[in-house]
Each structure stands twice: as C-alpha cells, then as structure tokens.
Design an enzyme around this catalytic site. Structure first.
Site, PDB file in Angstrom:
ATOM      1  N   ARG A 110     103.264  33.963 -39.487  1.00  0.00           N
ATOM      2  CA  ARG A 110     102.055  33.652 -40.068  1.00  0.00           C
ATOM      3  C   ARG A 110     100.983  34.424 -39.947  1.00  0.00           C
ATOM      4  O   ARG A 110     100.023  33.759 -39.950  1.00  0.00           O
ATOM      5  CB  ARG A 110     102.540  32.363 -39.667  1.00  0.00           C
TER       6      ARG A 110
ATOM      7  N   LYS B 182      92.862  43.035 -49.688  1.00  0.00           N
ATOM      8  CA  LYS B 182      94.137  42.875 -50.165  1.00  0.00           C
ATOM      9  C   LYS B 182      95.152  43.726 -49.478  1.00  0.00           C
ATOM     10  O   LYS B 182      95.387  45.445 -49.417  1.00  0.00           O
ATOM     11  CB  LYS B 182      93.659  43.665 -51.448  1.00  0.00           C
TER      12      LYS B 182
ATOM     13  N   GLU C  58      87.166  56.683 -56.505  1.00  0.00           N
ATOM     14  CA  GLU C  58      87.244  55.568 -56.248  1.00  0.00           C
ATOM     15  C   GLU C  58      84.903  55.610 -55.741  1.00  0.00           C
ATOM     16  O   GLU C  58      84.246  54.080 -56.488  1.00  0.00           O
ATOM     17  CB  GLU C  58      87.539  55.324 -54.969  1.00  0.00           C
TER      18      GLU C  58
ATOM     19  N   LYS D 185      81.623  47.919 -51.487  1.00  0.00           N
ATOM     20  CA  LYS D 185      82.378  47.080 -51.410  1.00  0.00           C
ATOM     21  C   LYS D 185      82.459  45.980 -51.379  1.00  0.00           C
ATOM     22  O   LYS D 185      82.830  44.606 -51.316  1.00  0.00           O
ATOM     23  CB  LYS D 185      84.239  47.558 -51.547  1.00  0.00           C
TER      24      LYS D 185
ATOM     25  N   GLU E 125      88.952  37.510 -55.921  1.00  0.00           N
ATOM     26  CA  GLU E 125      88.994  38.168 -56.930  1.00  0.00           C
ATOM     27  C   GLU E 125      88.591  36.701 -58.316  1.00  0.00           C
ATOM     28  O   GLU E 125      89.912  36.762 -59.213  1.00  0.00           O
ATOM     29  CB  GLU E 125      90.348  39.431 -56.809  1.00  0.00           C
TER      30      GLU E 125
ATOM     31  N   ARG F 175      85.116  39.817 -58.317  1.00  0.00           N
ATOM     32  CA  ARG F 175      85.129  41.382 -57.201  1.00  0.00           C
ATOM     33  C   ARG F 175      86.649  42.567 -58.754  1.00  0.00           C
ATOM     34  O   ARG F 175      86.176  43.301 -58.607  1.00  0.00           O
ATOM     35  CB  ARG F 175      86.177  40.466 -56.841  1.00  0.00           C
TER      36      ARG F 175
ATOM     37  N   ASN G 195      87.378  46.314 -60.407  1.00  0.00           N
ATOM     38  CA  ASN G 195      88.853  46.859 -61.681  1.00  0.00           C
ATOM     39  C   ASN G 195      88.708  48.171 -62.292  1.00  0.00           C
ATOM     40  O   ASN G 195      89.654  48.550 -63.224  1.00  0.00           O
ATOM     41  CB  ASN G 195      89.187  45.968 -62.482  1.00  0.00           C
TER      42      ASN G 195
ATOM     43  N   HIS H  32      90.895  50.972 -64.078  1.00  0.00           N
ATOM     44  CA  HIS H  32      92.422  50.239 -63.287  1.00  0.00           C
ATOM     45  C   HIS H  32      93.034  49.914 -64.007  1.00  0.00           C
ATOM     46  O   HIS H  32      94.594  50.073 -64.116  1.00  0.00           O
ATOM     47  CB  HIS H  32      91.903  49.282 -62.022  1.00  0.00           C
TER      48      HIS H  32
ATOM     49  N   HIS I  74      96.661  51.398 -64.542  1.00  0.00           N
ATOM     50  CA  HIS I  74      97.874  51.315 -64.281  1.00  0.00           C
ATOM     51  C   HIS I  74      98.677  51.200 -64.752  1.00  0.00           C
ATOM     52  O   HIS I  74      99.946  51.410 -64.602  1.00  0.00           O
ATOM     53  CB  HIS I  74      97.907  49.467 -63.903  1.00  0.00           C
TER      54      HIS I  74
ATOM     55  N   HIS J 205      97.422  57.252 -57.585  1.00  0.00           N
ATOM     56  CA  HIS J 205      96.495  56.617 -58.040  1.00  0.00           C
ATOM     57  C   HIS J 205      95.495  56.695 -58.324  1.00  0.00           C
ATOM     58  O   HIS J 205      94.442  56.401 -59.297  1.00  0.00           O
ATOM     59  CB  HIS J 205      96.686  55.301 -56.617  1.00  0.00           C
TER      60      HIS J 205
END
Lengths: 359, 359
Positions: B119, B141, B183, B225, B235, B239, B243, B246, B250, B263
C-alpha cells in the site's frame, strides 16, 4: 439512521447505518457519474443483486454488473484483472462509480480497482457482512493477496460513501456473525473498557441479531475506527493498534491456508493469545485474560489455535507478515483492557504463549 | 545546480538538475530506509548500473537490483508483477525505497509498484531520457498499459525526489533526444510564447546537447509542468492542457502498435495536427502552424502521421483514449501560441485535419 463521518487527509466521507438503508442507495451516486459498475459475488448476486440493481436503476445511469468468484482464495491479481477487463470492455470512463456490494473480499478488490482504474475512480461501499461493516468499510485499506503474502499489493483509497443496511445481516451465516463480533469486541479491548463490558452484557442479543443492538455495535465500532484512522490514515503509528490479535490471526490464516478459518475467527483466537502475551509482558490481569477468553467463546469464535508445524512455523508465518519490519516481530499488547502498547516480544515468551494456546 | 520544487496535495518534493548529479544520489535516500530496490532495464544497467550501485552503496543499505525487460511493449501487468515477486522474494518491508533508474517506462512501472507495494513505499526517480526528465518525472502519474488501452491501470503517486543528471543524455540515441524535445516545445505552445521562441533560437544547440542549454530547457520544462500539476494534481481540469497533441499522438502510437513510434515522436506530430485543428477551430494563425511544423521538423520529429486504416480508425483510436468521456472526443487547442482551450471538435473538421496531415 446513524451517520458516522470519517475524515482523513485523503478525503472525508459519511457512513450511513440503518435498517432498510439499501433502499436509499441511489442517493449515494453523484449526479455527474456516467456509469455504475456493480461489483459483487455470486452469493450476494443471488440474494440481493436484482433488488440493488432495481434501486440503482432509479439513477437513470447505465449499470454494468461484474460478478467475481467468491472467497479469500480469489482475492488475487487475476480476479482484479477480471474487473479491469470488464470495465475496459464496456468502455467505462473516469466518471464511472464502482459500487462494491459484498463482504471484505469484494470491498478490498473493488476498492483497489477503483484506486487504480484510470488512476482512480469513485467508489461506494455497501458491506454485506458484519465484519466488513465494522472493519474493512472504514479506513480505505484496499488490497489483493500475493502468493507470498496477504494484502501485499494495494492502496489507501477512501470511498465517497459507505452504506450499511443492518437487514442484510439476516441472511448471514452464524459463523460469519461470530467472526464479525470478534472485531467488535476488539474495539473495546484497545480503546474502551466500558464498551467491552457492554459487549459482555449484550452478547446474547447481538448473536440473536437484535437490530437495535447491532446498529449500536456497528455505529460505535465505526466511530472507534474512524477516530483511529483520522489520526493516522497511512498506518505509520497509532493505526497499528487495530492489529491487536492480527499477528497471531494472520499466522493461523496463512498456516491453515486462506479460507479455512474466517479472518474474524482467526482474529478472535488471536485476541486471546494477545491477552495472554500481554499478561506475560505487561501484567495484564489473569482474570481479564479469562474475560477475553469467555467473551470470544460467547460470540462463537475458537479460543484455541492450531498447532501448525510447531513454534518455528508460527514464528516464520508471523515474521512474513508485512507489519514485521526488517525481521523484527512486534505485537500490539494491553497493559489493561482499553489500553495498548506496541513492542517487540522475546521469542521464548511468544513461544510459551503459542504452546499454551494451540493444539 | 537547479532545484525545482513540486508541490501537490499528495506531497512536496525537489527536482535536482545538474551535470554530474548522479554522484550525489545517496543524498536522496532517507536515513530510515531499510533497503533500496534499484529498478532498471538491461540497457541502462549496462551503461550505468555498476556506477549507480557503487554510489548507492555509500548509504550502507542493502541494494536489491531488479532488471526489467526493455520497452513500452513490456509496460504491462506481467512486468509489474516481476517487481512484486522480486521485492517479496527478498522480503523487502514497508521502509524500502525504490529507485527508478531509466526512462518513462521504468519510471511509470517502478512508480506504480511503489504506489501499491504494501500500500505504498517511497521512491526516487532518476530519469535517464530527456523525455522522462521533462515530462514523466514531474506530476506523479504512474501506470501500466492494458491490452485495451495505454496507461489504463495506475495511480497518482509522488516520488520523494527526482534526480536529473544532464550527463546521462550523452549516451541517448538521437531519436530519443528528438522525442524529448517535442515535449519541451509543447510547454512553449501551451504556456509561454517567449519560451517557444527561445526553443526556435536554440534548437541547434539543444540537438547538439549543449549542457547549459539542456539544463535550462529541463529546468523551465519542469517548472511549467510543476506549476500545472500544483494547480491540478488529479487531472480534473487545468492539467489537461499538458495533453496538447496527445490525443492525435496516442492514436498514432496505438494504431502503429506501441513501440513503433516513440511517444515523443507521436506527440511531435500531434502538435502539428493540434496546431492545424486550432487554425480550423479558433483562428490560430496559419503562419504559426508553419512555425510549429518547422520547429517539429527542426528537432528531428516527423511532421506527418500515418494514414492507418483511414479516418474511421483514427476516430476509433482517439475515442478509446481515456481522456474521452462517454464517447465525446475533446481536444486541447490553441487560440494562439502560449494559450489553450479545451473543446469538442466536429467530426468532419477533425477528419479534414487527419487527411491533410497523414500519408
């Protein structure tokens, strides 16, 4: 209706406790939710799946049922993946709400799935066993087991609401009632001698499922646990007191194979062993060891553990518990009823306690 | 040395950026840690595994090396389990610190493992690619892919420190430098026209790995960022501007099969497409579309995407993206360089943009 508010750094949520509370379940679904993933097991599905689906249908939202195989043996990575496969297969988005309808296993798995599906979606817990109502529905501990240990992979993740209907306990097998009562009396032992005495006085009524007594026992248990969790969400200190009896109990569960003893039964037996160890270590009165033993017997839990492979195996199993850090075994013990202390105990003392309380 | 502080409700941590920073890595390990799990891949292990192990050995703590198979195709549930198996097999406890030594894939997997092992244990991120230094090391993330979608299972979980050594970029293949720079220029497009112009001016020096220019580009990227993430850890709103490019990107990654395009390459191409869509939707100047196209080309990324199975497949792939809620496709677009807006776009407009920018 009783309402207990749980406040942690990770979030604040209500626990509603009432006879017939299931009928108000739609209230717990936020209006901006897109879909409801209803996670349950075949037994609960058969007992109340249709009823709950009908109640949730009042929200007008799409309901995706996900029925998982039953039991602790299925609290695994593989079963967790069944949830993800179903949710992704149904293209559920980040505004989905997961409703966990079942006992601790369903709550732990559905809660963990909620914690990590698309990095977190909301979930509502509807615990259907006494154990999950008084224990696992409070505090946000979610997890699955790993072949090398119980609850090894998981997250601290809070539900948005917990909905407890005392009526659902009417279908609960006696053995599971007993297992749940073990966690109830634990709260008296760690925090409140008066509540322990209340349990001694009302044990017959609790076992007979008197709804007023049950609601009271559940409310007080949730309040005790909520208080502890509010002080220590991530189990860095105080929260460890909730593990009274659990180090012994986990050894029984792991040694016998998960699912042989119910978790609460193992904890019940563990409470007796912890009381006995407390007597050795901190002068916990012998008369109170007998009170603990008598109450554990009165709620219908075993007061003696299995011998397993002997003391060495017991030690190994207790050391494998994740609460053991860097090889040291520490125990929660009681100087007296309602007070706790966490400390390592010498191996020979622990061995005496094991030998004295197992066959 | 530059230090950028990232503050989120989930925690506050420093990013240290310097040439030679690896040599100070032991400083980032808390004194109460019991063990270090050093997670990396075979390539990085070969390049700097021995050096890093030697540096960490100065802490006097046990180091458990965990080498994972390389590449996006292995960013899976199964590989994640290799981490758990190794950690549980070595009996690592809750005071273990995971050190993630590698690019985004290693960081995402080691970070997610840290989020859910018992945990949650602490982790330190040591990003070894430009992309991971300017993007995935900031914001917490973490995730693995699922056969039905990228990054579907994960958590928001912050490291205790990020250690960036610009020297490690000297061994990085040119293609990965280009992908990282995509990026970098994205931050200019969404937040700061002046920084976009700075990138246009310094693109040759950046590609030549001028250490002063790189440190400056990394620091500014991390600051942009960190600012966004501090406003919106989970997000839910702002946030999403990160993207930009993106959704298109993607689709390229998924349509070609993960790992075919890097990527950052897909994002670079996606930036051009997002600029073109912004021109259609919000009057983003045609001259600035050309500036974006020219800079994406100058950093060495593709400016045209694959046709895939046609517009329908593009739409399906973009809709499968988890940022699409309940079937609607929304895009981050720019009214002008340095400003963003999030809005759904009509299918026929998106189709025109796809046809115009793919072969």
């Amino acid at each position: 209706m009783h309402t207990v508010t749980v406040a942690t750094p990770g979030g604040k949520y209500p626990i509603h406790i009432a006879s017939g509370r299931l009928n108000a379940l739609a209230e717990s679904i936020p209006s901006d939710a897109t879909t409801i993933a209803l996670v349950t097991n075949p037994v609960i599905q058969g007992l109340m799946g249709e009823q709950v689906t009908k109640i949730l249908a009042a929200t007008g939202k799409r309901i995706v049922p996900i029925v998982l195989p039953d039991g602790e043996a299925h609290k695994s990575w593989e079963t967790l993946n069944l949830i993800f496969d179903a949710m992704l297969g149904a293209q559920l988005d980040r505004r989905t709400v997961i409703v966990a309808l079942g006992g601790g296993v369903i709550g732990d798995m559905a809660g963990f799935a909620a914690a990590v599906y698309m990095r977190g979606v909301r979930f509502v817990q509807v615990p259907t066993t006494l154990l999950s109502q008084v224990d696992s529905s409070v505090g946000g501990k979610t997890a699955v087991n790993h072949p090398l240990g119980k609850n090894m992979i998981g997250a601290f993740y809070q539900p948005i609401a917990v909905e407890i209907d005392t009526d659902v306990l009417n279908t609960l097998p006696d053995r599971e009632m007993s297992a749940g009562l073990a966690e109830v009396i634990k709260y008296g032992l760690i925090l409140d001698a008066e509540f322990f005495a209340w349990c001694e006085k009302n044990v017959a009524g609790l076992r007979a499922r008197d709804p007023v007594l049950l609601a009271e026992a559940i409310r007080r248990s949730c309040e005790y646990k909520a208080w502890v969790v509010s002080k220590d969400e991530r189990e860095t200190g105080l929260r460890a007191i909730l593990n009274l009896g659990h180090t012994f109990g986990h050894a029984i569960e792991a040694g016998m194979g998960y699912g042989q003893w119910l978790h609460g039964e193992a904890v019940g037996c563990g409470l007796v062993m912890a009381a006995d160890l407390s007597a050795e270590m901190f002068g916990f009165p012998a008369a109170d060891v007998e009170r603990v033993r008598a109450l554990v017997a009165a709620i219908g839990c075993p007061t003696r553990g299995p011998r397993l492979g002997g003391v060495e195996e017991w030690m190994r199993l207790m050391r494998g518990d994740k609460k053991a850090e860097a090889g040291e075994i520490s125990f929660i013990m009681m100087p007296q009823i309602g007070e706790t202390i966490r400390r390592g105990a010498p191996a020979e003392t622990v061995a005496r306690v094991i030998l004295r309380n197992t066959d």
